[in-house]
Design an enzyme around this catalytic site. Sequence first.
Site, PDB file in Angstrom:
ATOM      1  N   PRO A  86       0.802  -1.223   0.000  1.00  0.00           N
ATOM      2  CA  PRO A  86       0.000   0.000   0.000  1.00  0.00           C
ATOM      3  C   PRO A  86       0.834   1.271   0.000  1.00  0.00           C
ATOM      4  CG  PRO A  86      -0.382  -1.291   2.000  1.00  0.00           C
ATOM      5  CD  PRO A  86       0.698  -1.966   1.259  1.00  0.00           C
ATOM      6  N   CYS A  87       0.249   2.353  -0.541  1.00  0.00           N
ATOM      7  CA  CYS A  87       0.904   3.660  -0.544  1.00  0.00           C
ATOM      8  C   CYS A  87       0.648   4.291   0.829  1.00  0.00           C
ATOM      9  CB  CYS A  87       0.278   4.502  -1.653  1.00  0.00           C
ATOM     10  SG  CYS A  87       1.036   6.091  -1.886  1.00  0.00           S
ATOM     11  N   GLN A  88       1.682   4.443   1.619  1.00  0.00           N
ATOM     12  CA  GLN A  88       1.531   4.997   2.974  1.00  0.00           C
ATOM     13  C   GLN A  88       2.531   6.128   3.174  1.00  0.00           C
ATOM     14  OE1 GLN A  88       2.252   1.032   4.643  1.00  0.00           O
ATOM     15  NE2 GLN A  88       0.340   1.225   5.798  1.00  0.00           N
ATOM     16  N   ASN A 129       2.873  -0.588  -6.982  1.00  0.00           N
ATOM     17  CA  ASN A 129       2.156   0.341  -6.120  1.00  0.00           C
ATOM     18  C   ASN A 129       1.259   1.231  -6.984  1.00  0.00           C
ATOM     19  OD1 ASN A 129       1.577   2.245  -3.937  1.00  0.00           O
ATOM     20  ND2 ASN A 129       3.396   1.402  -2.951  1.00  0.00           N
TER      21      ASN A 129
END
Length: 439
Positions: A86-88, A129
């Site tokens: 995930p993009c965090q 991603n």
Amino acid sequence: MAPAPQFRVAELFAGVGGFRLGLKKAGWTVVWSNQWEPSTKAQHASDCYVEHFGEDRHVCDDIAKVVQGPQSESILDHELLVGGFPCQDYSVAKPLAQAAGIQGKKGVLWWSIYDMLALKRPPFVLLENVDRLLKSPATQRGRDFAIILSCLAQLGYVAEWRVVNAADYGFPQRRRRVFLYAHRLDHCGYQWKPMTRLYVDGVMAKALPVSKAGIKSVLEAEAALPQEPDIELDANPYVVSETFGIGLKTSPFANAGVMIEGRVWTRVVTPIYRGKKQTLGDVVGRTEHVPESYFVSGDRVDTWAYQKGPKSEPRIDKKTGHEYFYSEGGMAFPDPLDRPARTILTGEGGTSASRFKHIIADPKTGRLRRLIPEELEELNGFPRGWTDTGMSDGRRAFMMGNALVVGVVERIGRAIKKEAEACLLQKATDNAREAATDT
Ligand SMILES: C[S@@+](CC[C@H](N)C(=O)[O-])C[C@H]1O[C@@H](n2cnc3c(N)ncnc32)[C@H](O)[C@@H]1O
């Protein structure tokens, strides 16, 4: 006799196995995998994965715990590490004077990939991603991606990336994702020429060709003289985290790029593809039976039309009570069958009307309907019925919203395998030369 070459993969954030399906077709073998969903007790993705691939060397537990605890001993050696994460927020915590290594926020999954690379040192890495990763966060455009690149440089990897819209290469879904490939610098040396790598002989350029119009002189210049990079990253990811992108309105990272020892070259490239272009209509045309619950009843058509239609209306913020003006453009209703589908999102399932779910005019009856799970699977290149492993249709749609286009992974997997084979050949030649000089 030299041992037979191995093409082993460890798969992180495995979901329902999109990487594994694509890589298998490209000649790779997954020998270890990890998948764990933190938000639910039931582990539907892991169950689906195990149903198809067996439970041997599959770990269903928090990856952060796995890589840092005794379970890390179960991780088999591998040549290629893959994962869609995930993009965090990847910012780096201020290093304590005595602390070894760098530290990111707890629960941020990039740091588990980082730990895994430090632990197992695979020669090749492929990560996936959302393309927002190249731009985030809004306050420091490109910082998160810059942190990842500087971490890879620190760990001794060179890297290249590409934003890929699957539909540009003939697949039936417009799904844009960034693929980041890294190669351990000491594995078989490197002679990467950045522009040549980007346009001609990189893993991405080979797997997913781009237009070379107008770049002849660029390649000639590079052959004669090393070209200056567009960006130089600080060698310390903490410094990158604190300083990169401050004051920038847009990210400096274009849709393709190369990183060698912290120096970055990046360009906007244009895909080229001359094969067959698949459409949403091709996929739904193969459906034999649609359950009645997928059709939109006459009294619901207006609700769907409203969701999909243009809006320009006053609204009240539920939290603050303030009135504001809301406007958005209209979108195709129903979705056109002669084009690739839009991106499948995790909320694609369920009967409630939504702007983002697909609605088509059923080709057999003309009636409006949602897409069935088997169609969502095929839009991602999974076999029909893949997620029919004991979860609801809503969950099945969620899995496809999380997954990737298998055929894109297959293309990249083949190109990495060729690079791995070339490395092995070079190593064998180097060893033979060394042996000859020793005698
Ligand atoms: C973007 S999806 C990857 C989907 C996968 N490529 C596929 O084809 O289905 C990310 C996955 O990471 C898993 N995940 C999230 N947090 C995790 C954690 N702490 N440990 C292990 N897996 C995690 C999620 O459950 C999700 O399935």
